[in-house]
Design a protein around this motif. Structure first.
Motif, PDB file in Angstrom:
ATOM      1  N   ARG A 152       0.823  -1.202   0.000  1.00 47.64           N
ATOM      2  CA  ARG A 152       0.000   0.000   0.000  1.00 47.64           C
ATOM      3  C   ARG A 152       0.863   1.260   0.000  1.00 47.64           C
ATOM      4  N   ARG A 169      -5.122   5.622  -7.852  1.00 46.09           N
ATOM      5  CA  ARG A 169      -4.292   6.218  -6.813  1.00 46.09           C
ATOM      6  C   ARG A 169      -4.570   7.711  -6.691  1.00 46.09           C
ATOM      7  N   GLU A 223      -7.829   8.121  -4.743  1.00 44.37           N
ATOM      8  CA  GLU A 223      -7.628   7.847  -3.322  1.00 44.37           C
ATOM      9  C   GLU A 223      -6.999   9.058  -2.642  1.00 44.37           C
ATOM     10  N   TYR A 263      -4.360  -3.435  -1.945  1.00 44.74           N
ATOM     11  CA  TYR A 263      -3.554  -3.021  -3.092  1.00 44.74           C
ATOM     12  C   TYR A 263      -3.180  -4.225  -3.939  1.00 44.74           C
ATOM     13  N   ARG A 264      -2.805  -3.954  -5.164  1.00 48.99           N
ATOM     14  CA  ARG A 264      -2.450  -5.019  -6.087  1.00 48.99           C
ATOM     15  C   ARG A 264      -1.284  -5.846  -5.538  1.00 48.99           C
ATOM     16  N   HIS A 293       1.577  -0.307  -8.961  1.00 48.49           N
ATOM     17  CA  HIS A 293       1.140   0.201  -7.663  1.00 48.49           C
ATOM     18  C   HIS A 293      -0.207   0.886  -7.802  1.00 48.49           C
ATOM     19  N   GLY A 294      -1.202   0.382  -7.074  1.00 46.60           N
ATOM     20  CA  GLY A 294      -2.511   1.018  -7.086  1.00 46.60           C
ATOM     21  C   GLY A 294      -3.525   0.160  -6.361  1.00 46.60           C
ATOM     22  N   PRO A 295      -4.626   0.759  -5.914  1.00 48.39           N
ATOM     23  CA  PRO A 295      -5.650  -0.002  -5.198  1.00 48.39           C
ATOM     24  C   PRO A 295      -6.273  -1.070  -6.088  1.00 48.39           C
TER      25      PRO A 295
END
Length: 436
Positions: free
Chosen positions: A22, A274, A277, A411-412, A418-420
């Motif tokens: 995260r 992202r 968020e 998160y992935r 990288h990202g939710p």
């Protein structure tokens, strides 16, 4: 263990720890402060996390991009071929398939990289991307209508972040809207090859089928464009390849299409998620962007640098090379941490970890790569984010986290993207917002 491979690097990011994924930036910042280059024994590669050393590696032609998809991804690709040979339904399709190294664009060096890049560059220049702005805005507004219709809460990744860039890159490639869902599924499957863990043989068999289906789909599209040329990117790629003195093989041509679709869809949707968020947890920033929309480009560059969708990239040493106080041996792999370099105060000042709307807009960050390998789709991604945010700030007075859902979001499970994985939000419409 060799004495030159010191000090050792450990981070829960590469171990796919949920909390570390995260917010990986603090882990790479710690690594940068302790040792800007260090050896990650479990992964068998070096980690470079300072801005100075990252630029040194990326600018050094003795570090190659070839064979840099990663050892695990290479192993998965080998399993794909082996299991396809064992499967009666796919055995007949494997003859000669996958024999090529698929060294194109992201995984190639000049002059091959230069030749391949030239083939698609004309369709993705900033000027060409601006010509797509009206269609991009039409797509964004349609999906924003869907967000507005869900009065209480919405899972943003599913409803907007995934379909928006997929619709945009499909339009650029000239692919029908009815295929978006199928293409999105292929993107998810293909990305499971990279920087993930725990794939079973059944997972790899599914990936094998995805690979065949993807290639068959784009081979048919390319054949159609050869017979019936259009002005879309699918047609441009296949015709520019035909004109080239050194044509790409079918394998390499399919890899170009794969990188265009995966890069155009998955990287952008991670960046979009992202960004939302960040805005949902910083309402003062969102309010200011509504008042001062001219700050939107600054904000986008700031969030791309401080919370970008790409955490890093591999390079392979083709000779013994000094990097910092270490010697990287020929054949060693190096992971260049964009997450660490983009937060380095020596590169971006004392506020390197913050988004500053008043900072002069800078695109010097590494989120889209560096130098010759600067992402060819960067203008498209920036335009997508800009148009989406312009439309959202115009339509919604407030964006906030939806109550009743876990935060932080999951998160992935990847140390590359990288990202939710999901993001539940609530959008409040501005009753005075203009309707077109």
């Amino acid at each position: 263990m060799y004495s030159y491979r010191e000090p050792h690097f450990r981070t829960p990011v590469f171990e796919l720890d949920k909390e570390a994924l995260r917010c990986p930036f603090e882990h790479f910042s710690t690594a940068r402060e302790e040792a800007p280059i260090s050896w990650y024994a479990d992964g068998n590669f070096w980690v470079v996390s300072s801005h100075e050393l990252a630029t040194q590696v990326l600018n050094n032609k003795e570090f190659s991009a070839e064979q840099c998809i990663g050892e695990k991804a290479d192993a998965i690709w080998t399993r794909v071929i082996e299991l396809a040979r064992e499967n009666p339904e796919t055995k007949h399709r494997i003859e000669g398939y996958g024999a090529g190294a698929r060294r194109v664009l992201l995984f190639s060096d000049p002059p091959v990289h230069t030749r391949h890049r030239r083939i698609i560059n004309r369709a993705l220049t900033p000027t060409a991307v601006r010509r797509n702005a009206d269609n991009m805005r039409r797509i964004a507004r349609g999906l924003i209508d869907d967000l507005a219709a869900r009065k209480e809460e919405v899972e943003f990744v599913e409803v907007f972040a995934e379909p928006y860039p997929m619709a945009v890159i499909s339009a650029v490639l000239g692919l029908p809207e009815t295929d978006h869902k199928k293409l999105r599924g292929w993107v998810t499957d293909l990305n499971s090859m990279i920087a993930t863990e725990g794939l079973t043989d059944d997972d790899v068999r599914k990936l094998s089928q995805t690979r065949f289906d993807f290639d068959d789909y784009f081979h048919a599209a390319a054949e159609d464009r050869m017979a019936n040329p259009t002005d879309d990117l699918t047609s441009m790629v296949v015709h520019e390849n035909e004109k080239s003195r050194e044509r790409m093989s079918r394998d390499d041509l399919m890899m170009v299409y794969q990188l265009l679709v995966v890069g155009g869809a998955d990287t952008s949707d991670a960046a979009m998620s992202r960004m939302l968020e960040d805005l949902a947890t910083h309402p003062e920033t969102y309010d200011r962007l509504r008042r001062e929309p001219e700050k939107i480009p600054n904000y986008i560059e700031g969030v791309l640098r401080t919370a970008g969708p790409a955490l890093g990239i591999f390079r392979r040493a083709t000779a013994d090379i000094e990097v910092g106080d270490q010697v990287v041996k020929e054949g060693d792999f190096v992971w260049i941490s964009f997450a660490g370099a983009n937060h380095d105060p020596s590169g971006y000042g004392p506020k390197a970890g913050l988004v500053d709307l008043d900072e002069e807009r800078t695109t010097r960050h590494m989120t889209f790569g560096w130098g010759a390998h600067l992402c060819i789709g960067a203008p498209l991604a920036r335009q997508e984010m800009k148009i989406a945010l312009e439309e959202m700030t115009r339509r919604f007075s407030r964006i906030e986290l939806a109550p009743g859902h876990d935060y932080p979001p999951p998160y992935r499970p990847s140390f590359l993207f990288h990202g939710p994985a999901s993001l539940w939000l609530r959008f409040t419409e501005d009753p005075e917002a203009p309707r077109d």
